[in-house]
Structure formats: C-alpha cells, structure tokens
Scaffold this active site. Sequence first.
Site, short mmCIF file in Angstrom:
data_model
loop_
_atom_site.label_atom_id
_atom_site.label_comp_id
_atom_site.label_asym_id
_atom_site.label_seq_id
_atom_site.Cartn_x
_atom_site.Cartn_y
_atom_site.Cartn_z
N HIS A 40 43.82 -26.96 -17.79
CA HIS A 40 43.96 -28.05 -18.77
C HIS A 40 42.58 -28.46 -19.22
O HIS A 40 41.58 -28.16 -18.56
CB HIS A 40 44.71 -29.24 -18.16
CG HIS A 40 44.14 -29.70 -16.86
ND1 HIS A 40 43.07 -30.57 -16.76
CD2 HIS A 40 44.46 -29.39 -15.58
CE1 HIS A 40 42.80 -30.78 -15.48
NE2 HIS A 40 43.61 -30.07 -14.74
N ASP B 265 48.52 -34.28 -7.16
CA ASP B 265 48.21 -34.01 -8.57
C ASP B 265 49.22 -33.01 -9.11
O ASP B 265 49.67 -32.11 -8.39
CB ASP B 265 46.78 -33.45 -8.70
CG ASP B 265 45.74 -34.56 -8.65
OD1 ASP B 265 46.13 -35.74 -8.58
OD2 ASP B 265 44.53 -34.24 -8.69
N ASP C 86 48.82 -30.68 -11.21
CA ASP C 86 48.31 -29.35 -11.57
C ASP C 86 47.98 -28.47 -10.37
O ASP C 86 47.37 -27.42 -10.52
CB ASP C 86 47.07 -29.49 -12.47
CG ASP C 86 46.00 -30.36 -11.83
OD1 ASP C 86 46.23 -30.86 -10.70
OD2 ASP C 86 44.94 -30.55 -12.44
#
Length: 393
Positions: free
Chosen positions: A339, A244, A246
């Site tokens: 986010h 991922d 993030d």
Amino acid sequence: MPVAAAVALWHRAHLYKALACVVLALIALQYLLSGVLDRRSIETIFTINTTRYADHAYRSHPHGLIIYGLGVSPTYPPSTLNITSTAQLTVPALRDINNATKQDVNATRIAPVSSPNTTDPSIPQLCPLIPPNLVGPLTVNKNPPEVLKMEKELTGVETGGRGWPSHCTPRHRVAIIIPFRDRPQHLQTLLYNLHPMLLRQQISYQIFIVEQEGTGLFNRAMLMNVGYVEALKEQKFDCFIFHDVDLLPEDDRNLYTCPEQPRHMSVAIDKFKYRLPYTDLFGGVSAMSREQFRLVNGFSNVFWGWGGEDDDMANRIKSQNLHISRYPANIARYKMLLHKREKANPRRYEVLKTGKNRFPTDGLTDLKYQLIEKKKPKLYTWLLVRLTPPQPS
Ligand code: BGN
C-alpha cells in the site's frame, strides 16, 4: 571324569539356564510395564517456571520457546504455572522449535494424572496445549474469492466472525481487533487467511473491525482502545490481539493465544527482510491480556497520523514492570500487503518523549467516541466509530 564332578557340572549348567530364564522374564516384565506406564503418562502435569523464562530467556534466548507452551488463562504476576499437557505431542513440538532444549523449558514431569473428565463424557476436555492439526508454514493466499464464495467456503466461522473448537473446551477467549479504513481488499485477504488458521488453533475468538469514520487523520491507537471497550461489552475476553490489516501470518504455530507477558507477534516481516527492526518494536500484531491492557491504561489517544503509538505502548508496558515477549522468528513470520505510505505524524517524536507524564490520564480513562454503526456479517463484527480528540489538559 569322576561322577561327582559330572553331577556338579550338570547342576551348574541348569543354574545358568535358570538364571537366564529369570533375566529374560524380568526384561519381558519391564517391557510390558513400560507400555502401561507410557499410556498412563500421556496426560501429565508439567511445571514450567515462567518467571525464569519471562525475565531471562525472552530477552536472551533467540528461540523464546516457553511461550509456545503456555496455555491456561494468564496469571499476573507470572509465577510457576501448572499446566496439563500431552507428553506425546509435547516432545516433537519441542524438538520442532529449533534447538530449544529441555533446560530452556525447565519443565519437569511431576506426576501422571488421570483425565479430569473421564467420569462425565458430556463435558468436553480442555483443548490440548498444542493444537493437534497445525500444519506449520502456510502458503499465504493473496487472492481471496469474492465475499459470498468466501463466506460459503469458511465453514466453521459463525456470524460476527466468531470461531471455536467443536470437540474440546478452548483455553482462551480472544478478541482480535483490527483498526480499519479504506482497505477492503486487504481486509478480505486477511480474513481469508486468518479464519482457517484460528480455527486450527482451537481458541475461541471473535474478529472486530473498528473503522474510523471520516477522512481526518487516522488514529490507530484510539481505534484499538475502542475495540477493547466494545469487545468487552460482548463478552469477557481473556485477551486482545491488536492486528494491522495488512499483515498475513505465514505459520500457524504462531499461536493467537493469551500471553503471560505482552507479546509482540509480528517479529519477522518480509518487508523488513524478516528481521526485527528494533528490540522495543510493538507494532504490527501484538497481544495483551485484558488485565495488562487495563493496567497500562490502554493506548495513548494523542497519536494522530502514522507512527509512534506502538512505541508509546512499549513504554507503558515497561513502566508497569511488564516486558515484551516474542515467539521465535522462524514462526512469528508475516507477509505485508502493499500500500502507499501513510502520512507520518510530524509531532510523534515530541509526543512520544512526553508520554510518560500522561500514562495515567491518557488512554482508556479519557477515551471518547461515538459508535455510529455496528453490524455482524458472517466473517467479522464491524464497528463504525467517530473519534473525539481528547481535550488538551
Ligand atoms: C517506527 C515507528 C513505529 C512503527 C515502526 C515500524 C516512530 C516513532 C519515532 C520516535 N515509530 O519508526 O510506530 O511501528 O517504525 O514501521 O515513528
């Protein structure tokens, strides 16, 4: 004192002196030899019973030590594995991983071996199992410099986001697949933190950003499948790390190497208070060998929107009698970038439940997409793809 008794005493005193000399000489000899033996045993063969560890200790042992030591290309099914290692490096490394004991490792030094390449200095040696320049816990940097500065700063990274060790032959060829859309700042931050760590880990790697075209529902799993297929067109990678965008690694002992069993890598994330939310979690960052991924037919293509696709992969893994392995939680740590929550897939429970029936037909075997664009800037290989939803059968 009679003369005879005095002579006997004198003889005995000499005898004791002679004996003391012999003992001292023996001690000195042993000392000298131990130096020689120590040096000879720097390169030694270890036998590690991976089956025992994989089947038992991954689950029941919180430290999960053995996977730290595995180095050569993955074999499946796992069995006793011969690895060369460096005794001097191994011992402190073992101590380092908490309380794991020799018993956990089940490693027996069976024979000193001479270096395989001593006769031909032009062929670099295999990289050591435990990379020598690791620093352990990392200071994560969430403010990367702008692209040009970053490209200049990251020496050692080659066009397309590739890296490899300069003075030894890497044991692993690893494709890092990052599904992507709309998060340029996260991507910059990840690359800034990831490249230096991977270079220190002495693997051969390439970072692939697989971007989904358009504004339709995101399909993380399908992008992973595309990454797998496209990466293999470049090179026969030994394994894949699905990452991922993030998640930032916090410790470089979290080796991005090829796993014996599918490895869930983001064990402890700050957002989850550094605790694994549930045992079968396979999301975030995970690693699979090329063969393991092929065996499970890749990810499912039918999870549109957030959630469930990683749980389906965990089910696929189990259905092939593989199992999820993990590094210790004090090493497999990540920080998550902030986010807003993505839109969850309301159908994910149902799709997950019926997943088993689709394993052989839903995945790599029915993957359809169009590669719209491919570019290789310095820090990554970028693929823009249009996903074709699978037709319901
Ligand atoms: C789970 C999600 C995973 C996600 C983890 C961590 C589902 C399916 C429900 C049956 N699974 O709840 O996809 O990786 O949370 O965020 O939603």
